[in-house]
Design a protein around this motif. Structure first.
Motif, PDB file in Angstrom:
ATOM      1  N   ILE A 112     -29.515   1.286  14.627  1.00  0.00           N
ATOM      2  CA  ILE A 112     -28.254   0.629  14.266  1.00  0.00           C
ATOM      3  C   ILE A 112     -27.022   1.439  14.683  1.00  0.00           C
ATOM      4  O   ILE A 112     -25.953   0.885  14.911  1.00  0.00           O
ATOM      5  CB  ILE A 112     -28.199   0.287  12.761  1.00  0.00           C
ATOM      6  CG1 ILE A 112     -27.078  -0.727  12.496  1.00  0.00           C
ATOM      7  CG2 ILE A 112     -28.042   1.556  11.923  1.00  0.00           C
ATOM      8  CD1 ILE A 112     -27.131  -1.342  11.126  1.00  0.00           C
ATOM      9  N   GLU A 113     -27.181   2.749  14.824  1.00  0.00           N
ATOM     10  CA  GLU A 113     -26.028   3.604  15.135  1.00  0.00           C
ATOM     11  C   GLU A 113     -25.393   3.303  16.490  1.00  0.00           C
ATOM     12  O   GLU A 113     -24.250   3.686  16.737  1.00  0.00           O
ATOM     13  CB  GLU A 113     -26.414   5.081  15.041  1.00  0.00           C
ATOM     14  CG  GLU A 113     -27.362   5.560  16.102  1.00  0.00           C
ATOM     15  CD  GLU A 113     -28.832   5.288  15.804  1.00  0.00           C
ATOM     16  OE1 GLU A 113     -29.675   5.709  16.617  1.00  0.00           O
ATOM     17  OE2 GLU A 113     -29.157   4.657  14.782  1.00  0.00           O
ATOM     18  N   VAL A 114     -26.083   2.585  17.359  1.00  0.00           N
ATOM     19  CA  VAL A 114     -25.506   2.266  18.661  1.00  0.00           C
ATOM     20  C   VAL A 114     -24.742   0.937  18.645  1.00  0.00           C
ATOM     21  O   VAL A 114     -24.170   0.548  19.656  1.00  0.00           O
ATOM     22  CB  VAL A 114     -26.582   2.256  19.778  1.00  0.00           C
ATOM     23  CG1 VAL A 114     -27.212   3.630  19.917  1.00  0.00           C
ATOM     24  CG2 VAL A 114     -27.632   1.183  19.532  1.00  0.00           C
ATOM     25  N   THR A 115     -24.703   0.257  17.513  1.00  0.00           N
ATOM     26  CA  THR A 115     -23.960  -0.989  17.408  1.00  0.00           C
ATOM     27  C   THR A 115     -22.506  -0.713  17.034  1.00  0.00           C
ATOM     28  O   THR A 115     -22.143   0.412  16.695  1.00  0.00           O
ATOM     29  CB  THR A 115     -24.577  -1.929  16.346  1.00  0.00           C
ATOM     30  OG1 THR A 115     -24.396  -1.357  15.045  1.00  0.00           O
ATOM     31  CG2 THR A 115     -26.058  -2.161  16.605  1.00  0.00           C
ATOM     32  N   ASN A 116     -21.672  -1.708  17.077  1.00  0.00           N
ATOM     33  CA  ASN A 116     -20.276  -1.627  16.622  1.00  0.00           C
ATOM     34  C   ASN A 116     -19.499  -0.496  17.284  1.00  0.00           C
ATOM     35  O   ASN A 116     -18.711   0.196  16.641  1.00  0.00           O
ATOM     36  CB  ASN A 116     -20.219  -1.455  15.089  1.00  0.00           C
ATOM     37  CG  ASN A 116     -20.755  -2.651  14.372  1.00  0.00           C
ATOM     38  OD1 ASN A 116     -20.078  -3.662  14.241  1.00  0.00           O
ATOM     39  ND2 ASN A 116     -21.996  -2.564  13.916  1.00  0.00           N
ATOM     40  N   ASP A 117     -19.736  -0.258  18.557  1.00  0.00           N
ATOM     41  CA  ASP A 117     -19.084   0.839  19.300  1.00  0.00           C
ATOM     42  C   ASP A 117     -19.416   2.199  18.711  1.00  0.00           C
ATOM     43  O   ASP A 117     -18.624   3.135  18.780  1.00  0.00           O
ATOM     44  CB  ASP A 117     -17.564   0.638  19.373  1.00  0.00           C
ATOM     45  CG  ASP A 117     -17.184  -0.566  20.210  1.00  0.00           C
ATOM     46  OD1 ASP A 117     -17.841  -0.796  21.242  1.00  0.00           O
ATOM     47  OD2 ASP A 117     -16.231  -1.266  19.835  1.00  0.00           O
ATOM     48  N   GLY A 118     -20.573   2.311  18.100  1.00  0.00           N
ATOM     49  CA  GLY A 118     -21.053   3.578  17.551  1.00  0.00           C
ATOM     50  C   GLY A 118     -20.758   3.702  16.074  1.00  0.00           C
ATOM     51  O   GLY A 118     -19.658   3.425  15.617  1.00  0.00           O
ATOM     52  N   LEU A 119     -21.773   4.110  15.333  1.00  0.00           N
ATOM     53  CA  LEU A 119     -21.653   4.302  13.892  1.00  0.00           C
ATOM     54  C   LEU A 119     -22.002   5.745  13.558  1.00  0.00           C
ATOM     55  O   LEU A 119     -22.650   6.435  14.337  1.00  0.00           O
ATOM     56  CB  LEU A 119     -22.618   3.372  13.152  1.00  0.00           C
ATOM     57  CG  LEU A 119     -22.451   1.878  13.384  1.00  0.00           C
ATOM     58  CD1 LEU A 119     -23.592   1.109  12.726  1.00  0.00           C
ATOM     59  CD2 LEU A 119     -21.120   1.402  12.853  1.00  0.00           C
ATOM     60  N   ALA A 120     -21.583   6.179  12.405  1.00  0.00           N
ATOM     61  CA  ALA A 120     -21.957   7.498  11.893  1.00  0.00           C
ATOM     62  C   ALA A 120     -22.930   7.264  10.750  1.00  0.00           C
ATOM     63  O   ALA A 120     -22.577   6.637   9.753  1.00  0.00           O
ATOM     64  CB  ALA A 120     -20.731   8.252  11.414  1.00  0.00           C
ATOM     65  N   ILE A 121     -24.158   7.753  10.912  1.00  0.00           N
ATOM     66  CA  ILE A 121     -25.207   7.435   9.932  1.00  0.00           C
ATOM     67  C   ILE A 121     -25.718   8.682   9.219  1.00  0.00           C
ATOM     68  O   ILE A 121     -26.907   8.820   8.962  1.00  0.00           O
ATOM     69  CB  ILE A 121     -26.361   6.656  10.584  1.00  0.00           C
ATOM     70  CG1 ILE A 121     -26.957   7.430  11.757  1.00  0.00           C
ATOM     71  CG2 ILE A 121     -25.897   5.281  11.023  1.00  0.00           C
ATOM     72  CD1 ILE A 121     -28.288   6.896  12.232  1.00  0.00           C
ATOM     73  N   PHE A 122     -24.813   9.578   8.884  1.00  0.00           N
ATOM     74  CA  PHE A 122     -25.166  10.736   8.063  1.00  0.00           C
ATOM     75  C   PHE A 122     -24.064  10.908   7.037  1.00  0.00           C
ATOM     76  O   PHE A 122     -22.985  10.338   7.161  1.00  0.00           O
ATOM     77  CB  PHE A 122     -25.389  11.988   8.914  1.00  0.00           C
ATOM     78  CG  PHE A 122     -24.339  12.210   9.969  1.00  0.00           C
ATOM     79  CD1 PHE A 122     -23.245  13.020   9.723  1.00  0.00           C
ATOM     80  CD2 PHE A 122     -24.448  11.610  11.216  1.00  0.00           C
ATOM     81  CE1 PHE A 122     -22.270  13.228  10.689  1.00  0.00           C
ATOM     82  CE2 PHE A 122     -23.481  11.807  12.190  1.00  0.00           C
ATOM     83  CZ  PHE A 122     -22.388  12.622  11.922  1.00  0.00           C
ATOM     84  N   GLY A 123     -24.330  11.652   5.982  1.00  0.00           N
ATOM     85  CA  GLY A 123     -23.441  11.741   4.827  1.00  0.00           C
ATOM     86  C   GLY A 123     -22.001  12.090   5.143  1.00  0.00           C
ATOM     87  O   GLY A 123     -21.708  12.772   6.117  1.00  0.00           O
ATOM     88  N   GLY A 124     -21.114  11.591   4.285  1.00  0.00           N
ATOM     89  CA  GLY A 124     -19.683  11.843   4.423  1.00  0.00           C
ATOM     90  C   GLY A 124     -18.843  10.585   4.431  1.00  0.00           C
ATOM     91  O   GLY A 124     -17.628  10.637   4.529  1.00  0.00           O
ATOM     92  N   GLY A 125     -19.470   9.424   4.288  1.00  0.00           N
ATOM     93  CA  GLY A 125     -18.766   8.150   4.187  1.00  0.00           C
ATOM     94  C   GLY A 125     -19.110   7.493   2.867  1.00  0.00           C
ATOM     95  O   GLY A 125     -20.289   7.281   2.579  1.00  0.00           O
ATOM     96  N   GLU A 126     -18.096   7.198   2.054  1.00  0.00           N
ATOM     97  CA  GLU A 126     -18.303   6.607   0.727  1.00  0.00           C
ATOM     98  C   GLU A 126     -17.404   5.391   0.535  1.00  0.00           C
ATOM     99  O   GLU A 126     -16.280   5.357   1.039  1.00  0.00           O
ATOM    100  CB  GLU A 126     -17.995   7.633  -0.369  1.00  0.00           C
ATOM    101  CG  GLU A 126     -18.891   8.852  -0.356  1.00  0.00           C
ATOM    102  CD  GLU A 126     -20.318   8.573  -0.778  1.00  0.00           C
ATOM    103  OE1 GLU A 126     -20.538   7.639  -1.588  1.00  0.00           O
ATOM    104  OE2 GLU A 126     -21.225   9.291  -0.308  1.00  0.00           O
ATOM    105  N   LEU A 127     -17.880   4.425  -0.238  1.00  0.00           N
ATOM    106  CA  LEU A 127     -17.113   3.210  -0.521  1.00  0.00           C
ATOM    107  C   LEU A 127     -16.064   3.429  -1.598  1.00  0.00           C
ATOM    108  O   LEU A 127     -16.234   4.275  -2.480  1.00  0.00           O
ATOM    109  CB  LEU A 127     -18.052   2.093  -0.980  1.00  0.00           C
ATOM    110  CG  LEU A 127     -19.041   1.579   0.054  1.00  0.00           C
ATOM    111  CD1 LEU A 127     -19.977   0.580  -0.586  1.00  0.00           C
ATOM    112  CD2 LEU A 127     -18.317   0.972   1.248  1.00  0.00           C
ATOM    113  N   LEU A 128     -15.010   2.628  -1.545  1.00  0.00           N
ATOM    114  CA  LEU A 128     -13.982   2.561  -2.581  1.00  0.00           C
ATOM    115  C   LEU A 128     -14.061   1.155  -3.169  1.00  0.00           C
ATOM    116  O   LEU A 128     -13.854   0.166  -2.462  1.00  0.00           O
ATOM    117  CB  LEU A 128     -12.599   2.823  -1.990  1.00  0.00           C
ATOM    118  CG  LEU A 128     -12.445   4.159  -1.256  1.00  0.00           C
ATOM    119  CD1 LEU A 128     -11.062   4.257  -0.602  1.00  0.00           C
ATOM    120  CD2 LEU A 128     -12.695   5.331  -2.186  1.00  0.00           C
TER     121      LEU A 128
END
Length: 166
Positions: A112-128
């Motif tokens: 999935i990380e190659v979709t959407n012009d590249g994704l970051a799939i390791f910790g450090g992104g959290e929802l608000l």
């Protein structure tokens, strides 16, 4: 008189349009700038406490950049990573750590990380989340995955306290 009336009507319509444009409305489920700043400021305090220069990005409900800071000495390459972590969390409505776990070889979201012009799939992104509605996300990059996650979670926790005080 017949020539003046259409001009007067056009002027009144224009004036009403300008007045309506000046009224600032907060869309339901939107992240305010004040909220984004609070998230950013708290995350910055945590980054400073860790002693690791960070890039910190806050995006709104649509994944658009709302606030950003790059600490002195933070990696230039981490600007993009922090922004992608925030967008990735928002695009898939989960933390980047959760998405990363689901995208390992043999798992359902592998690749999935190659979709959407590249994704970051390791910790450090959290929802608000506000009142059960996802209104944005925070992404952090510059340290280890654990350090990035600590800073992102601190920012997300600050958002929780801001919305409770309203």
């Amino acid at each position: 008189m017949r020539r003046i009336l259409p001009l007067v009507l056009m002027f009144l319509l224009l004036a009403a349009t300008v007045q309506a444009a000046e009224v600032k409305k907060q869309l339901p489920g939107d992240l305010t700038l004040a909220e984004a700043r609070k998230v950013l400021e708290t995350a910055l305090i945590k980054a400073e406490a860790q002693g690791v220069p960070m890039n910190i990005a806050v995006v709104d409900a649509g994944g658009n950049l709302k606030a950003f800071v790059r600490q002195d000495g933070a990696f230039l390459g981490s600007i993009d990573v922090a922004t992608k972590k925030a967008r990735t969390a928002r695009f898939f409505n989960m933390s980047t750590a959760q998405l990363g776990a689901a995208s390992q070889p043999g798992k359902e979201l592998y690749g999935i990380e190659v979709t959407n012009d590249g994704l970051a799939i390791f910790g450090g992104g959290e929802l608000l989340v506000k009142d059960g509605v996802i209104v944005g996300a925070i992404g952090v990059s510059g340290g280890s995955v654990a350090e990035d996650t600590n800073v992102a979670k601190a920012g997300a926790a600050a958002f929780e306290s801001v919305k409770k005080n309203k």
